[in-house]
Design a protein around this motif. Structure first.
Motif, PDB file in Angstrom:
ATOM      1  N   MET A 132       8.538 -34.816  -1.899  1.00  0.00           N
ATOM      2  CA  MET A 132       9.703 -36.046  -2.410  1.00  0.00           C
ATOM      3  C   MET A 132       9.940 -35.493  -3.157  1.00  0.00           C
ATOM      4  SD  MET A 132       6.649 -39.435  -1.456  1.00  0.00           S
ATOM      5  CE  MET A 132       4.697 -38.440  -1.756  1.00  0.00           C
ATOM      6  N   VAL A 133      11.153 -35.671  -3.505  1.00  0.00           N
ATOM      7  CA  VAL A 133      11.760 -35.487  -4.541  1.00  0.00           C
ATOM      8  C   VAL A 133      12.181 -36.897  -5.944  1.00  0.00           C
ATOM      9  CG1 VAL A 133      12.042 -32.903  -4.073  1.00  0.00           C
ATOM     10  CG2 VAL A 133      13.637 -34.886  -3.651  1.00  0.00           C
ATOM     11  N   ASP A 134      12.534 -36.676  -6.919  1.00  0.00           N
ATOM     12  CA  ASP A 134      13.417 -37.642  -8.168  1.00  0.00           C
ATOM     13  C   ASP A 134      14.777 -37.524  -7.761  1.00  0.00           C
ATOM     14  OD1 ASP A 134      14.053 -35.895 -10.134  1.00  0.00           O
ATOM     15  OD2 ASP A 134      11.583 -36.378 -11.028  1.00  0.00           O
ATOM     16  N   ALA A 135      16.459 -38.003  -8.405  1.00  0.00           N
ATOM     17  CA  ALA A 135      17.104 -38.291  -8.502  1.00  0.00           C
ATOM     18  C   ALA A 135      17.699 -36.849  -9.233  1.00  0.00           C
ATOM     19  CB  ALA A 135      17.141 -39.344  -9.679  1.00  0.00           C
ATOM     20  N   ASN A 136      16.285 -35.968 -10.136  1.00  0.00           N
ATOM     21  CA  ASN A 136      16.822 -34.578 -10.548  1.00  0.00           C
ATOM     22  C   ASN A 136      16.239 -33.280  -9.671  1.00  0.00           C
ATOM     23  OD1 ASN A 136      15.601 -36.644 -13.350  1.00  0.00           O
ATOM     24  ND2 ASN A 136      17.676 -35.416 -12.942  1.00  0.00           N
ATOM     25  N   LEU A 137      15.795 -33.943  -8.841  1.00  0.00           N
ATOM     26  CA  LEU A 137      15.208 -32.601  -7.824  1.00  0.00           C
ATOM     27  C   LEU A 137      13.677 -32.101  -8.149  1.00  0.00           C
ATOM     28  CD1 LEU A 137      18.166 -31.205  -5.877  1.00  0.00           C
ATOM     29  CD2 LEU A 137      16.907 -32.517  -5.064  1.00  0.00           C
ATOM     30  N   ARG A 138      13.295 -32.830  -9.069  1.00  0.00           N
ATOM     31  CA  ARG A 138      12.014 -32.089  -9.556  1.00  0.00           C
ATOM     32  C   ARG A 138      10.811 -33.344  -8.371  1.00  0.00           C
ATOM     33  NH1 ARG A 138      11.729 -33.088 -15.641  1.00  0.00           N
ATOM     34  NH2 ARG A 138      12.374 -35.431 -15.243  1.00  0.00           N
ATOM     35  N   VAL A 139       9.902 -32.590  -8.213  1.00  0.00           N
ATOM     36  CA  VAL A 139       9.092 -33.014  -7.314  1.00  0.00           C
ATOM     37  C   VAL A 139       8.494 -34.416  -8.075  1.00  0.00           C
ATOM     38  CG1 VAL A 139       6.493 -32.926  -6.215  1.00  0.00           C
ATOM     39  CG2 VAL A 139       8.517 -31.156  -6.413  1.00  0.00           C
ATOM     40  N   LYS A 140       7.872 -34.958  -7.726  1.00  0.00           N
ATOM     41  CA  LYS A 140       7.328 -36.332  -8.188  1.00  0.00           C
ATOM     42  C   LYS A 140       6.573 -36.571  -8.886  1.00  0.00           C
ATOM     43  CE  LYS A 140      10.235 -40.287  -5.129  1.00  0.00           C
ATOM     44  NZ  LYS A 140      10.610 -41.128  -4.432  1.00  0.00           N
ATOM     45  N   GLY A 141       6.753 -36.632  -9.913  1.00  0.00           N
ATOM     46  CA  GLY A 141       5.095 -36.753 -10.881  1.00  0.00           C
ATOM     47  C   GLY A 141       5.136 -35.229 -11.033  1.00  0.00           C
ATOM     48  N   GLN A 142       6.237 -34.463 -11.493  1.00  0.00           N
ATOM     49  CA  GLN A 142       6.208 -33.240 -11.787  1.00  0.00           C
ATOM     50  C   GLN A 142       6.978 -32.587 -13.139  1.00  0.00           C
ATOM     51  OE1 GLN A 142       3.129 -31.984 -10.961  1.00  0.00           O
ATOM     52  NE2 GLN A 142       3.015 -33.702  -9.895  1.00  0.00           N
ATOM     53  N   SER A 143       6.816 -32.386 -14.012  1.00  0.00           N
ATOM     54  CA  SER A 143       7.641 -32.123 -15.198  1.00  0.00           C
ATOM     55  C   SER A 143       8.420 -30.763 -14.978  1.00  0.00           C
ATOM     56  CB  SER A 143       7.067 -32.410 -16.362  1.00  0.00           C
ATOM     57  OG  SER A 143       6.661 -31.448 -16.294  1.00  0.00           O
ATOM     58  N   ASN A 144       8.303 -30.099 -13.854  1.00  0.00           N
ATOM     59  CA  ASN A 144       8.275 -28.396 -13.983  1.00  0.00           C
ATOM     60  C   ASN A 144       8.557 -28.046 -12.843  1.00  0.00           C
ATOM     61  OD1 ASN A 144       5.376 -28.062 -13.675  1.00  0.00           O
ATOM     62  ND2 ASN A 144       5.529 -26.433 -15.168  1.00  0.00           N
ATOM     63  N   ILE A 145       8.272 -28.824 -11.642  1.00  0.00           N
ATOM     64  CA  ILE A 145       8.249 -28.247 -10.234  1.00  0.00           C
ATOM     65  C   ILE A 145       9.427 -29.224  -9.947  1.00  0.00           C
ATOM     66  CG2 ILE A 145       7.358 -27.982  -8.079  1.00  0.00           C
ATOM     67  CD1 ILE A 145       4.363 -28.034  -9.808  1.00  0.00           C
ATOM     68  N   PHE A 146       9.946 -28.178  -9.106  1.00  0.00           N
ATOM     69  CA  PHE A 146      12.018 -28.468  -8.066  1.00  0.00           C
ATOM     70  C   PHE A 146      11.537 -28.399  -6.782  1.00  0.00           C
ATOM     71  CE2 PHE A 146      12.647 -28.646 -12.563  1.00  0.00           C
ATOM     72  CZ  PHE A 146      13.936 -29.261 -12.723  1.00  0.00           C
ATOM     73  N   ALA A 147      11.686 -28.488  -6.030  1.00  0.00           N
ATOM     74  CA  ALA A 147      12.264 -28.317  -4.673  1.00  0.00           C
ATOM     75  C   ALA A 147      13.803 -28.733  -4.337  1.00  0.00           C
ATOM     76  CB  ALA A 147      11.123 -29.321  -3.676  1.00  0.00           C
ATOM     77  N   ALA A 148      14.125 -27.485  -3.475  1.00  0.00           N
ATOM     78  CA  ALA A 148      15.150 -27.419  -2.894  1.00  0.00           C
ATOM     79  C   ALA A 148      15.640 -27.558  -1.159  1.00  0.00           C
ATOM     80  CB  ALA A 148      16.023 -26.529  -3.468  1.00  0.00           C
ATOM     81  N   GLY A 149      16.851 -27.835  -0.367  1.00  0.00           N
ATOM     82  CA  GLY A 149      16.753 -27.852   0.709  1.00  0.00           C
ATOM     83  C   GLY A 149      15.836 -28.415   1.756  1.00  0.00           C
TER      84      GLY A 149
END
Length: 366
Positions: free
Chosen positions: A258-275
């Motif tokens: 689950m990601v937020d509008a910035n494509l960060r993993v929800k609840g995480q400040s320095n973890i992103f996901a893509a694809g």
């Protein structure tokens, strides 16, 4: 997990460390974009990038794979590549299947779907050559799966080898359900016009087959004789390694992050996901994956420059509908207002399946 504040560099440099897990198109573009701005580490079970939407045509025309299979080191000059599977995320570090601890300032998860592919590019090229030989020297071919990959493989074989008997089995009532029923209907009519035998709402239990079997039986008892077969079913999402990690609560019921509008993993400040691994509400196609990579890369750069969260770029899921090729000169697309088929959408999709565009984005010759 904690953010990046107060973090000490594990490798003796003053630059941030970005760990990218997954060497598909999204992971490759993120790693390539950030390699001059941070110490980037790519973790991938393979030594190469495979542009996945060329997979089917590469079986019919193996020369395509020469450009669509790219060694990671060819586009990642100073990036460290760790050829391994990931097994866990814990305490600002990724742990590989071999137990190696890889610490990060920022983490990007871009693992997509699970596919059983060889470790090195040479062996993958040989696989495509072997598939091509199977197609060339088989009089009858069974294809299992009627979404975009199965339909495109069936059309490629039907166009290039019109004398071969091609049978397509799909377990749903229509082809291309993710695109639209009108597009699926057009694909069905086109395939039948090319003498492709179609069986809908049928499945084939491949696990019960032995090597060399030529008689296949569908779930309703229909017997199909074929010299070879290709399974074009999607592999599962590559998120099982996350289920027992500190990110387990970030997965939805389908196994997507689950990601937020910035494509960060929800609840995480320095973890992103893509694809494909994200829960972004859109069909994951090459163009969308490239947009994911662009947003993630720019947002990490902004964070490294000290930008506030309010300054991060927001990702707007695309409503664009993907296209499916019906041979080299025809494609079908279901738009919101109409279904379009013919030469024009084939031109939209691009004759080279966006391979040159992807190579250009990676800084490689077309």
């Amino acid at each position: 997990m904690a953010g990046a504040g107060g973090w000490g560099h594990p490798y003796g440099s003053r630059r941030a460390v970005v760990v990218v897990v997954g060497g598909g198109v999204a992971g490759a573009l993120v790693a390539n974009s950030l390699q001059n701005h941070a110490d980037v580490i790519l973790i991938d079970p393979k030594e190469y990038l495979e542009i996945p939407w060329t997979n089917m045509i590469s079986k019919v025309e193996p020369s395509v794979a020469e450009k669509s299979l790219i060694n990671h080191n060819d586009y990642l000059g100073g990036t460290r590549v760790i050829t391994a599977s990931s097994a866990d995320v814990r305490g600002e570090a990724v742990i590989t299947a071999e137990g190696r601890l890889v610490e990060y300032t920022y983490l990007v998860i871009a693992t997509g779907h699970t596919n059983q592919c060889p470790r090195n590019r040479r062996d993958r090229l040989e696989q495509f050559q072997e598939d091509n030989m199977k197609i060339k020297y088989s009089g009858s071919i069974l294809i299992i799966g009627g979404e975009s990959s199965g339909v495109e493989l069936a059309t490629e074989i039907a166009v290039n080898y019109p004398d071969k008997k091609v049978t397509l089995v799909h377990d749903r009532p229509r082809f291309l359900e993710s695109i639209g029923h009108k597009a699926g209907g057009k694909a069905l009519r086109w395939l039948r016009s090319k003498n492709v035998e179609v069986h809908l709402e049928q499945s084939v239990d491949l696990e019960s087959m032995s090597e060399g079997d030529r008689l296949f039986r569908t779930s309703s008892g229909i017997e199909i004789t074929a010299d070879c077969y290709f399974s074009c079913l999607d592999g599962p999402l590559s998120s099982s390694w996350i289920r027992d990690s500190e990110l387990k609560d970030c997965l939805d019921s389908d196994g997507r992050l689950m990601v937020d509008a910035n494509l960060r993993v929800k609840g995480q400040s320095n973890i992103f996901a893509a694809g494909d691994i994200t829960d972004a509400p859109e069909l994951n196609q090459g163009y969308f994956v490239q947009r994911h990579a662009m947003i993630v890369s720019k947002n990490i750069k902004l964070l490294m420059e000290g930008a506030k969260d309010s300054k991060l770029l927001k990702y707007k899921p695309s409503s664009t509908t993907p296209m499916v090729s019906l041979g080299k000169t025809v494609a079908v697309v279901q738009l919101s207002f109409a279904m379009v088929v013919g030469y024009l959408p084939a031109m939209w999709k691009s004759r080279d399946l966006y391979v040159n565009r992807t190579r250009t984005l990676l800084g490689l010759a077309r």
